[in-house]
Design a protein around this motif. Sequence first.
Motif, PDB file in Angstrom:
ATOM      1  N   SER A   1       2.989   2.064   6.504  1.00 14.87           N
ATOM      2  CA  SER A   1       2.787   1.069   5.469  1.00 14.87           C
ATOM      3  C   SER A   1       3.482  -0.232   5.794  1.00 14.87           C
ATOM      4  CB  SER A   1       3.275   1.624   4.128  1.00 14.87           C
ATOM      5  OG  SER A   1       4.299   0.845   3.600  1.00 14.87           O
TER       6      SER A   1
ATOM      7  N   ALA B   1       1.277   4.778   3.018  1.00 10.52           N
ATOM      8  CA  ALA B   1       1.788   4.844   4.377  1.00 10.52           C
ATOM      9  C   ALA B   1       3.221   4.369   4.416  1.00 10.52           C
ATOM     10  CB  ALA B   1       0.904   4.004   5.302  1.00 10.52           C
TER      11      ALA B   1
ATOM     12  N   ASP C   1       0.854  -1.187   0.000  1.00  9.22           N
ATOM     13  CA  ASP C   1       0.000   0.000   0.000  1.00  9.22           C
ATOM     14  C   ASP C   1       0.889   1.235   0.000  1.00  9.22           C
ATOM     15  OD1 ASP C   1      -2.814   1.019   2.062  1.00  9.22           O
ATOM     16  OD2 ASP C   1      -1.744   2.046   0.457  1.00  9.22           O
TER      17      ASP C   1
ATOM     18  N   ARG D   1      -8.413  -0.349   6.677  1.00 13.24           N
ATOM     19  CA  ARG D   1      -8.408   0.288   7.995  1.00 13.24           C
ATOM     20  C   ARG D   1      -9.765   0.160   8.668  1.00 13.24           C
ATOM     21  NH1 ARG D   1      -4.918   4.092   5.364  1.00 13.24           N
ATOM     22  NH2 ARG D   1      -6.598   5.576   4.957  1.00 13.24           N
ATOM     23  N   LYS D   2     -10.835   0.312   7.907  1.00 13.90           N
ATOM     24  CA  LYS D   2     -12.180   0.160   8.468  1.00 13.90           C
ATOM     25  C   LYS D   2     -12.412  -1.266   8.954  1.00 13.90           C
ATOM     26  CE  LYS D   2     -14.534   3.776   5.777  1.00 13.90           C
ATOM     27  NZ  LYS D   2     -15.554   4.043   4.726  1.00 13.90           N
TER      28      LYS D   2
ATOM     29  N   SER E   1      -6.731   0.917   0.959  1.00 16.01           N
ATOM     30  CA  SER E   1      -6.207   1.341   2.265  1.00 16.01           C
ATOM     31  C   SER E   1      -7.318   1.724   3.229  1.00 16.01           C
ATOM     32  CB  SER E   1      -5.254   2.525   2.084  1.00 16.01           C
ATOM     33  OG  SER E   1      -4.128   2.150   1.336  1.00 16.01           O
ATOM     34  N   VAL E   2      -8.243   2.547   2.765  1.00 16.24           N
ATOM     35  CA  VAL E   2      -9.343   2.986   3.624  1.00 16.24           C
ATOM     36  C   VAL E   2     -10.192   1.788   4.049  1.00 16.24           C
ATOM     37  CG1 VAL E   2     -11.478   4.326   3.695  1.00 16.24           C
ATOM     38  CG2 VAL E   2      -9.424   5.313   2.671  1.00 16.24           C
TER      39      VAL E   2
ATOM     40  N   VAL F   1      -0.246   7.395   9.475  1.00 14.43           N
ATOM     41  CA  VAL F   1      -0.468   6.264   8.579  1.00 14.43           C
ATOM     42  C   VAL F   1       0.870   5.635   8.234  1.00 14.43           C
ATOM     43  CG1 VAL F   1      -1.378   5.530   6.350  1.00 14.43           C
ATOM     44  CG2 VAL F   1      -2.510   7.357   7.615  1.00 14.43           C
TER      45      VAL F   1
ATOM     46  N   VAL G   1     -10.161  -3.431   9.945  1.00 14.21           N
ATOM     47  CA  VAL G   1      -9.359  -3.664  11.146  1.00 14.21           C
ATOM     48  C   VAL G   1     -10.029  -3.056  12.374  1.00 14.21           C
ATOM     49  CG1 VAL G   1      -7.180  -3.123  12.296  1.00 14.21           C
ATOM     50  CG2 VAL G   1      -7.167  -3.923   9.931  1.00 14.21           C
ATOM     51  N   GLU G   2     -10.527  -1.823  12.249  1.00 11.09           N
ATOM     52  CA  GLU G   2     -11.190  -1.171  13.378  1.00 11.09           C
ATOM     53  C   GLU G   2     -12.437  -1.937  13.804  1.00 11.09           C
ATOM     54  OE1 GLU G   2     -10.166   1.257  15.249  1.00 11.09           O
ATOM     55  OE2 GLU G   2      -8.328   1.433  14.071  1.00 11.09           O
TER      56      GLU G   2
END
Length: 223
Positions: free
Chosen positions: A114, A8, A5, A139-140, A135-136, A112, A142-143
């Motif tokens: 990588s 980052a 990615d 991250r969503k 990437s977005v 951010v 993972v959260e």
Amino acid sequence: MTRRDPSASDSPSISPTGAAASPAALSPTTPCIAFAGSRRIAMGPLATLARAVKAHSDGGDTAPILVFEAATSARVELDLRGSLDEVLARLPQPAPVEAARKNGPGRPKLGVVSREVTLLPRHWDWLATQPGGASVTLRKLVEEAKRASQDKDRARRALDAVHRFMTVMAGDLPNYEEATRALFAQDADRFTALIQPWPDDIRAHTAALAATLTGGDTATQAA
């Protein structure tokens, strides 16, 4: 299939899960606890604790000194040779975050970083169709996973901390094996009864660690 990615940059992350805490995971403010034999001799930030441990060691007590990170029960190695200033100078220092992130791709000012992610082609195809891109979306995901497993992860870390401390400090004490079984069975009443014969300070710290399994006081708050 591996892709990098580009949004980052790399950043090391080390967690003390083994017998000894990694120096990279420690700092002078890390809460710790020290024992000389079965007696607790100090508790508090590592730098403060190191002063007390050094003074105790220089006082002539021959009991073996063991230091643990308070939250995880990971062993902390203190080099007590030389003067107090020399001991303190050898304490681990936190790595400068910006220095670790300033080079490489990404947006370090946004926090951010990588790393390489290996997925099947169909996973990359699906990510490419999501709003915001791979990437977005990652991250969503993972959260969301973190929120879903938060309680389970906390309980597992707490259980590991109790067992790690017990193995080192109570492995040769009466009822150790039975107490371990009660711990993993989450039989709090039986566990409390089985550790009663243990030396006061070992019993108190074990009980404080076990209390975190049910959301009680943390080890750093133990009396």
